[in-house]
Design an enzyme around this catalytic site. Sequence first.
Site, PDB file in Angstrom:
ATOM      1  N   ARG A  61     -36.725 -10.355  73.900  1.00  0.00           N
ATOM      2  CA  ARG A  61     -37.512  -9.638  74.912  1.00  0.00           C
ATOM      3  C   ARG A  61     -36.771  -8.486  75.568  1.00  0.00           C
ATOM      4  O   ARG A  61     -37.371  -7.659  76.243  1.00  0.00           O
ATOM      5  CB  ARG A  61     -38.084 -10.615  75.935  1.00  0.00           C
ATOM      6  CG  ARG A  61     -39.415 -11.168  75.447  1.00  0.00           C
ATOM      7  CD  ARG A  61     -39.904 -12.218  76.359  1.00  0.00           C
ATOM      8  NE  ARG A  61     -38.961 -13.323  76.347  1.00  0.00           N
ATOM      9  CZ  ARG A  61     -39.289 -14.583  76.427  1.00  0.00           C
ATOM     10  NH1 ARG A  61     -40.522 -14.915  76.587  1.00  0.00           N
ATOM     11  NH2 ARG A  61     -38.377 -15.524  76.380  1.00  0.00           N
ATOM     12  N   GLU A  98     -27.874 -26.121  77.223  1.00  0.00           N
ATOM     13  CA  GLU A  98     -28.078 -27.500  77.675  1.00  0.00           C
ATOM     14  C   GLU A  98     -27.975 -28.472  76.499  1.00  0.00           C
ATOM     15  O   GLU A  98     -27.342 -29.509  76.578  1.00  0.00           O
ATOM     16  CB  GLU A  98     -29.436 -27.624  78.360  1.00  0.00           C
ATOM     17  CG  GLU A  98     -29.470 -28.777  79.325  1.00  0.00           C
ATOM     18  CD  GLU A  98     -30.801 -28.891  80.044  1.00  0.00           C
ATOM     19  OE1 GLU A  98     -30.983 -29.894  80.726  1.00  0.00           O
ATOM     20  OE2 GLU A  98     -31.646 -27.994  79.891  1.00  0.00           O
TER      21      GLU A  98
HETATM   22  P1  AMP Z   1     -30.705 -17.954  80.249  1.00  0.00           P
HETATM   23  O1  AMP Z   1     -29.632 -17.830  79.208  1.00  0.00           O
HETATM   24  O2  AMP Z   1     -30.942 -19.351  80.708  1.00  0.00           O
HETATM   25  O3  AMP Z   1     -30.460 -17.010  81.412  1.00  0.00           O
HETATM   26  O4  AMP Z   1     -32.090 -17.526  79.580  1.00  0.00           O
HETATM   27  C1  AMP Z   1     -32.097 -16.566  78.603  1.00  0.00           C
HETATM   28  C2  AMP Z   1     -33.437 -16.178  78.037  1.00  0.00           C
HETATM   29  O5  AMP Z   1     -34.378 -17.238  77.982  1.00  0.00           O
HETATM   30  C3  AMP Z   1     -34.072 -15.061  78.831  1.00  0.00           C
HETATM   31  O6  AMP Z   1     -33.754 -13.868  78.195  1.00  0.00           O
HETATM   32  C4  AMP Z   1     -35.533 -15.330  78.750  1.00  0.00           C
HETATM   33  O7  AMP Z   1     -36.104 -14.530  77.741  1.00  0.00           O
HETATM   34  C5  AMP Z   1     -35.652 -16.790  78.369  1.00  0.00           C
HETATM   35  N1  AMP Z   1     -36.086 -17.626  79.514  1.00  0.00           N
HETATM   36  C6  AMP Z   1     -35.347 -18.573  80.141  1.00  0.00           C
HETATM   37  N2  AMP Z   1     -36.039 -19.159  81.120  1.00  0.00           N
HETATM   38  C7  AMP Z   1     -37.253 -18.575  81.146  1.00  0.00           C
HETATM   39  C8  AMP Z   1     -38.435 -18.719  81.958  1.00  0.00           C
HETATM   40  N3  AMP Z   1     -38.515 -19.608  82.963  1.00  0.00           N
HETATM   41  N4  AMP Z   1     -39.493 -17.912  81.688  1.00  0.00           N
HETATM   42  C9  AMP Z   1     -39.427 -17.010  80.684  1.00  0.00           C
HETATM   43  N5  AMP Z   1     -38.360 -16.831  79.884  1.00  0.00           N
HETATM   44  C10 AMP Z   1     -37.278 -17.597  80.115  1.00  0.00           C
END
Ligand code: AMP
Length: 176
Positions: A61, A98
Amino acid sequence: MNLEELKKSVRNIPDFPIPGIQFKDVTTLFKDSGNLKALTAELVKKYRNKGITKVVGIESRGFILGPIMALELGAGFVPIRKPGKLPAETFEETYEKEYGSDTIQIHKDALTSNDVVLIHDDLLATGGTMLAAYRLIKQMGVKNIYINFLIELEELKARELFPSGVEIDALIKFEI
Ligand code: AMP
């Protein structure tokens, strides 16, 4: 158009893709031409005078707004991708999630020591993905690194993972 209106256009989907996740669906924000124009203008405003030479977008994205921001800033666009997608030689970074681990890659010749880099992704949740991207690019010895998200989930406090000197910005904030 103000930020509250843009925020309201993000659709929340409870329990997607797994129970307990409040998924922030940005397709409802992007499909409106007025929204897209307004949020692009807001996103790039902070970076106009920073001398950004490359916007790095994280698969997948980060590939939507990343190239638009690059065009607006007169910068080039560089993708960070999942393993096996980039055809030339790559540097990679593996990080713990996780459940299990993930790896991201960037072309070795994508950035130089003269580059001022803006890393963009759609959303900051736990921060694992962006921290890996930051480390990957830091090791490449670029001039400066800025970090940008469209959305930040503030309650997860992922900002605290990054070194204090790194400028991190998010346009739209949700608690969770
Ligand atoms: P993180 O590494 O946990 O910061 O998450 C990385 C990716 O997961 C982000 O680039 C989002 O595209 C996707 N993502 C994680 N949590 C969400 C959420 N609650 N809603 C939408 N996309 C999410």
